[in-house]
Design a protein around this motif. Structure first.
Motif, PDB file in Angstrom:
ATOM      1  N   TYR A   8       0.833  -1.204   0.000  1.00 43.43           N
ATOM      2  CA  TYR A   8       0.000   0.000   0.000  1.00 43.43           C
ATOM      3  C   TYR A   8       0.868   1.254   0.000  1.00 43.43           C
ATOM      4  CZ  TYR A   8      -3.310  -3.504   1.632  1.00 43.43           C
ATOM      5  OH  TYR A   8      -4.065  -4.635   1.751  1.00 43.43           O
ATOM      6  N   GLN A   9       0.451   2.243  -0.798  1.00 46.21           N
ATOM      7  CA  GLN A   9       1.086   3.549  -0.780  1.00 46.21           C
ATOM      8  C   GLN A   9       0.353   4.378   0.264  1.00 46.21           C
ATOM      9  OE1 GLN A   9       3.800   4.295  -2.918  1.00 46.21           O
ATOM     10  NE2 GLN A   9       4.033   6.016  -1.520  1.00 46.21           N
ATOM     11  N   ARG A  10       0.870   4.409   1.480  1.00 48.11           N
ATOM     12  CA  ARG A  10       0.128   5.007   2.597  1.00 48.11           C
ATOM     13  C   ARG A  10       0.350   6.518   2.682  1.00 48.11           C
ATOM     14  NH1 ARG A  10      -1.719   0.650   5.731  1.00 48.11           N
ATOM     15  NH2 ARG A  10      -0.464  -1.238   5.566  1.00 48.11           N
ATOM     16  N   TRP A  11      -0.676   7.199   3.175  1.00 49.67           N
ATOM     17  CA  TRP A  11      -0.592   8.628   3.423  1.00 49.67           C
ATOM     18  C   TRP A  11       0.052   8.877   4.781  1.00 49.67           C
ATOM     19  CZ3 TRP A  11      -6.426   9.783   2.120  1.00 49.67           C
ATOM     20  CH2 TRP A  11      -6.606   9.645   0.736  1.00 49.67           C
ATOM     21  N   ASP A  12       0.563  10.068   4.954  1.00 56.67           N
ATOM     22  CA  ASP A  12       1.190  10.443   6.225  1.00 56.67           C
ATOM     23  C   ASP A  12       0.125  10.976   7.194  1.00 56.67           C
ATOM     24  OD1 ASP A  12       3.092  10.917   8.147  1.00 56.67           O
ATOM     25  OD2 ASP A  12       3.691  12.857   7.331  1.00 56.67           O
ATOM     26  N   VAL A  13      -0.841  10.121   7.488  1.00 52.99           N
ATOM     27  CA  VAL A  13      -1.904  10.447   8.439  1.00 52.99           C
ATOM     28  C   VAL A  13      -2.084   9.232   9.337  1.00 52.99           C
ATOM     29  CG1 VAL A  13      -4.345  11.006   8.772  1.00 52.99           C
ATOM     30  CG2 VAL A  13      -3.105  11.951   6.814  1.00 52.99           C
ATOM     31  N   HIS A  14      -1.990   9.440  10.643  1.00 51.46           N
ATOM     32  CA  HIS A  14      -2.149   8.350  11.605  1.00 51.46           C
ATOM     33  C   HIS A  14      -3.449   8.580  12.377  1.00 51.46           C
ATOM     34  CE1 HIS A  14       2.014   6.793  11.077  1.00 51.46           C
ATOM     35  NE2 HIS A  14       2.229   8.057  10.714  1.00 51.46           N
ATOM     36  N   VAL A  15      -4.460   7.826  12.008  1.00 51.31           N
ATOM     37  CA  VAL A  15      -5.788   8.017  12.601  1.00 51.31           C
ATOM     38  C   VAL A  15      -5.854   7.316  13.953  1.00 51.31           C
ATOM     39  CG1 VAL A  15      -8.257   7.598  12.316  1.00 51.31           C
ATOM     40  CG2 VAL A  15      -6.843   8.169  10.323  1.00 51.31           C
ATOM     41  N   LYS A  16      -6.382   8.036  14.954  1.00 54.99           N
ATOM     42  CA  LYS A  16      -6.535   7.430  16.279  1.00 54.99           C
ATOM     43  C   LYS A  16      -7.985   7.177  16.657  1.00 54.99           C
ATOM     44  CE  LYS A  16      -6.587  11.636  19.173  1.00 54.99           C
ATOM     45  NZ  LYS A  16      -5.964  12.329  20.321  1.00 54.99           N
ATOM     46  N   SER A  17      -8.930   7.909  16.047  1.00 57.99           N
ATOM     47  CA  SER A  17     -10.329   7.697  16.404  1.00 57.99           C
ATOM     48  C   SER A  17     -11.239   8.233  15.312  1.00 57.99           C
ATOM     49  CB  SER A  17     -10.672   8.387  17.726  1.00 57.99           C
ATOM     50  OG  SER A  17     -10.558   9.793  17.618  1.00 57.99           O
ATOM     51  N   GLY A  18     -12.491   7.791  15.373  1.00 56.26           N
ATOM     52  CA  GLY A  18     -13.479   8.272  14.424  1.00 56.26           C
ATOM     53  C   GLY A  18     -14.862   8.260  15.030  1.00 56.26           C
ATOM     54  N   LYS A  19     -15.672   9.219  14.618  1.00 51.79           N
ATOM     55  CA  LYS A  19     -17.050   9.303  15.081  1.00 51.79           C
ATOM     56  C   LYS A  19     -17.883   9.939  13.981  1.00 51.79           C
ATOM     57  CE  LYS A  19     -19.938   8.709  18.589  1.00 51.79           C
ATOM     58  NZ  LYS A  19     -20.167   7.380  19.207  1.00 51.79           N
ATOM     59  N   GLY A  20     -18.909   9.239  13.543  1.00 50.47           N
ATOM     60  CA  GLY A  20     -19.742   9.776  12.477  1.00 50.47           C
ATOM     61  C   GLY A  20     -18.950  10.022  11.205  1.00 50.47           C
ATOM     62  N   THR A  21     -18.941  11.244  10.728  1.00 48.63           N
ATOM     63  CA  THR A  21     -18.234  11.607   9.492  1.00 48.63           C
ATOM     64  C   THR A  21     -16.818  12.120   9.751  1.00 48.63           C
ATOM     65  OG1 THR A  21     -19.135  13.838   9.613  1.00 48.63           O
ATOM     66  CG2 THR A  21     -20.391  12.231   8.334  1.00 48.63           C
ATOM     67  N   THR A  22     -16.381  12.085  11.004  1.00 49.61           N
ATOM     68  CA  THR A  22     -15.112  12.722  11.381  1.00 49.61           C
ATOM     69  C   THR A  22     -14.070  11.703  11.807  1.00 49.61           C
ATOM     70  OG1 THR A  22     -16.297  14.685  12.142  1.00 49.61           O
ATOM     71  CG2 THR A  22     -14.039  14.409  12.928  1.00 49.61           C
ATOM     72  N   LEU A  23     -12.853  11.876  11.312  1.00 47.39           N
ATOM     73  CA  LEU A  23     -11.686  11.139  11.793  1.00 47.39           C
ATOM     74  C   LEU A  23     -10.749  12.110  12.501  1.00 47.39           C
ATOM     75  CD1 LEU A  23     -10.767   8.797   8.787  1.00 47.39           C
ATOM     76  CD2 LEU A  23     -11.876   8.157  10.933  1.00 47.39           C
ATOM     77  N   VAL A  24     -10.033  11.610  13.513  1.00 50.69           N
ATOM     78  CA  VAL A  24      -9.082  12.423  14.277  1.00 50.69           C
ATOM     79  C   VAL A  24      -7.734  11.725  14.253  1.00 50.69           C
ATOM     80  CG1 VAL A  24      -8.577  13.498  16.498  1.00 50.69           C
ATOM     81  CG2 VAL A  24     -10.960  13.189  15.783  1.00 50.69           C
ATOM     82  N   ASP A  25      -6.675  12.471  13.901  1.00 49.70           N
ATOM     83  CA  ASP A  25      -5.348  11.856  13.861  1.00 49.70           C
ATOM     84  C   ASP A  25      -4.617  12.032  15.183  1.00 49.70           C
ATOM     85  OD1 ASP A  25      -4.158  14.398  13.933  1.00 49.70           O
ATOM     86  OD2 ASP A  25      -3.646  14.418  11.803  1.00 49.70           O
ATOM     87  N   THR A  26      -3.411  11.506  15.246  1.00 47.69           N
ATOM     88  CA  THR A  26      -2.649  11.516  16.495  1.00 47.69           C
ATOM     89  C   THR A  26      -2.176  12.908  16.878  1.00 47.69           C
ATOM     90  OG1 THR A  26      -0.707  10.872  15.180  1.00 47.69           O
ATOM     91  CG2 THR A  26      -1.883   9.118  16.343  1.00 47.69           C
ATOM     92  N   ASN A  27      -2.320  13.879  15.982  1.00 47.19           N
ATOM     93  CA  ASN A  27      -2.023  15.282  16.309  1.00 47.19           C
ATOM     94  C   ASN A  27      -3.297  16.053  16.645  1.00 47.19           C
ATOM     95  OD1 ASN A  27       0.821  15.088  15.772  1.00 47.19           O
ATOM     96  ND2 ASN A  27       0.328  15.089  13.576  1.00 47.19           N
ATOM     97  N   ASP A  28      -4.391  15.317  16.813  1.00 47.77           N
ATOM     98  CA  ASP A  28      -5.712  15.888  17.126  1.00 47.77           C
ATOM     99  C   ASP A  28      -6.288  16.740  16.001  1.00 47.77           C
ATOM    100  OD1 ASP A  28      -5.989  14.669  19.641  1.00 47.77           O
ATOM    101  OD2 ASP A  28      -4.780  16.244  20.591  1.00 47.77           O
ATOM    102  N   LYS A  29      -5.788  16.552  14.792  1.00 50.23           N
ATOM    103  CA  LYS A  29      -6.380  17.217  13.637  1.00 50.23           C
ATOM    104  C   LYS A  29      -7.611  16.435  13.208  1.00 50.23           C
ATOM    105  CE  LYS A  29      -5.525  18.794   8.908  1.00 50.23           C
ATOM    106  NZ  LYS A  29      -4.530  19.043   7.840  1.00 50.23           N
ATOM    107  N   GLU A  30      -8.704  17.154  12.911  1.00 51.36           N
ATOM    108  CA  GLU A  30      -9.936  16.522  12.482  1.00 51.36           C
ATOM    109  C   GLU A  30     -10.073  16.572  10.958  1.00 51.36           C
ATOM    110  OE1 GLU A  30     -13.321  18.144  14.471  1.00 51.36           O
ATOM    111  OE2 GLU A  30     -12.722  17.360  16.443  1.00 51.36           O
ATOM    112  N   TYR A  31     -10.650  15.501  10.426  1.00 50.38           N
ATOM    113  CA  TYR A  31     -10.862  15.394   8.987  1.00 50.38           C
ATOM    114  C   TYR A  31     -12.323  15.045   8.712  1.00 50.38           C
ATOM    115  CZ  TYR A  31      -5.755  14.763   8.870  1.00 50.38           C
ATOM    116  OH  TYR A  31      -4.403  14.905   9.031  1.00 50.38           O
ATOM    117  N   LEU A  32     -12.893  15.675   7.713  1.00 52.93           N
ATOM    118  CA  LEU A  32     -14.193  15.280   7.200  1.00 52.93           C
ATOM    119  C   LEU A  32     -13.935  14.108   6.255  1.00 52.93           C
ATOM    120  CD1 LEU A  32     -17.234  15.843   7.003  1.00 52.93           C
ATOM    121  CD2 LEU A  32     -16.729  17.513   5.201  1.00 52.93           C
TER     122      LEU A  32
END
Length: 384
Positions: A8-32
């Protein structure tokens, strides 16, 4: 140093949690999240009803094998049959496995080997489903494919007709080619395809791995067209993230799948079935599906409004809540920039941005995504 094969060609995003439409990475950045695990998390991340169903089953029974009756299978199979053109269901673990089962069933039922699929299709990565996939890049490096597949063009009925022989068992299609660029089947082509299959007694296999379970605003995507498939394959949204797949077939195919003809150790185990039944209860609901239809129309309008006049954009297309934005140039940089702005989307070929929002996304979130993409492709600030 990783001990994983670099498949896999992975992105530099490390997801730690998700809820509904939102993912949160290990830097606490939120993604739609408008990828949804690639059309998997139709009900969003950690949907409370699905979580509760899995927890309850995990405390009761995990696995016994298919030597035993599993009540959850009977319940889920009944719902899938009631909401489709099929009558019987085989449970497995993935879309690839469902398509492999479809290929086997078609060959065993008809006694023939030749199957027509479409160019730019994607049906999986096992040797059978890979051979069904009409993309040379998927075949490269693996030697001779199963020689019983031929590839026609989407929305070109004559190209399908030209490939039919006395040894043709089935035609295998997607109503929306997700990996192939979010290309939608024409209604005229669908009608002609069904007539062709009827005329030559060919099985019609519809791969609903990406379009099924509410993604298009119907239980299954083929319902938008004049199609009555003999075999339907589903996975992805069926488990909302729990590994599960299914083949749904018409009653006349039952004699071909008798004891010992096919099987799966984990297919349809109690954990998977608890999740599936919870998903189907939520999704196969008329008001829920009507909302998806309305959201799909709104999303199309938001995208067209936001991207109107952009010299970069060639076409916006899709069905329900699967959308593709075809551009005049490669989209990799746009996808990266969208991610930097907190929106997760993915490609469907080099020049197409693919969007697969959770079916529970709000109109506000759909509009926000459209305007983030507009900023990315026009390099201009827009207002939601």
């Amino acid at each position: 140093m990783s001990s994983l094969f670099p498949t896999y060609q992975r992105w530099d995003v490390h997801v730690k949690s998700g809820k509904g439409t939102t993912l949160v990475d290990t830097n606490d950045k939120e993604y739609l999240d408008f990828i949804g695990g690639i059309a998997v998390c139709n009900l969003g991340h950690c949907h409370p009803t699905i979580v509760d169903a899995l927890k309850k089953q995990a405390e009761q029974l995990w696995h016994v094998s298919n030597l035993f009756e599993i009540d959850g299978q009977e319940q889920a199979a009944s719902v899938l049959a009631e909401n489709s053109s099929g009558d019987y269901v085989f449970f497995c673990n993935s879309g690839t496995e469902a398509n492999e089962a479809a290929i086997k069933l078609a060959r065993k039922h008809t006694g023939k080997q030749h199957i027509i699929s479409l160019k730019n299709s994607f049906h999986g990565r096992t040797l059978g489903s890979m051979a069904a996939t009409g993309q040379a890049k998927i075949h490269e490096g693996y030697g001779t494919m199963l020689e019983s597949f031929s590839y026609a063009d989407l929305n070109d009925l004559e190209s399908v007709k030209s490939l039919v022989t006395e040894e043709t068992a089935a035609v295998m299609v997607e109503v929306v080619q997700g990996e192939g660029g979010v290309r939608v089947m024409d209604a005229t082509f669908a009608e002609g395809l069904q007539a062709l299959c009827n005329e030559h007694s060919l099985l019609l296999i519809v791969d609903e791995v990406q379009t099924g379970i509410g993604r298009t605003g119907k239980a299954f995507g083929y319902e938008h067209f004049n199609l009555s498939p003999d075999i339907i394959t589903v996975a992805k949204g069926l488990g909302n993230g729990f590994p599960v797949g299914a083949l749904i077939g018409k009653a006349h195919l039952k004699p071909a799948f008798q004891p010992g003809s096919h099987g799966s150790t984990f297919g349809g185990n109690p954990l998977a079935m608890a999740v599936v039944n919870a998903v189907l209860t939520e999704v196969f609901n008329e008001s829920f599906l009507n909302e998806v239809v309305n959201k799909g129309k709104a999303f199309e309008n938001y995208l067209n409004e936001a991207l109107n006049g952009s010299p970069v954009v060639k076409e916006v297309r899709g069905l329900g809540l699967i959308a593709g934005i075809e551009c005049h140039a490669p989209v990799a940089d746009y996808i990266t920039k969208a991610r930097e702005k907190g929106l997760l989307v993915l490609p469907a070929g080099p020049n197409v941005i693919r969007l697969l929002p959770p079916l529970v996304a709000t109109n506000e979130e759909l509009k926000k995504a459209a305007f983030i993409l507009a900023e990315v492709v026009t390099h201009q600030k827009t207002t939601v």
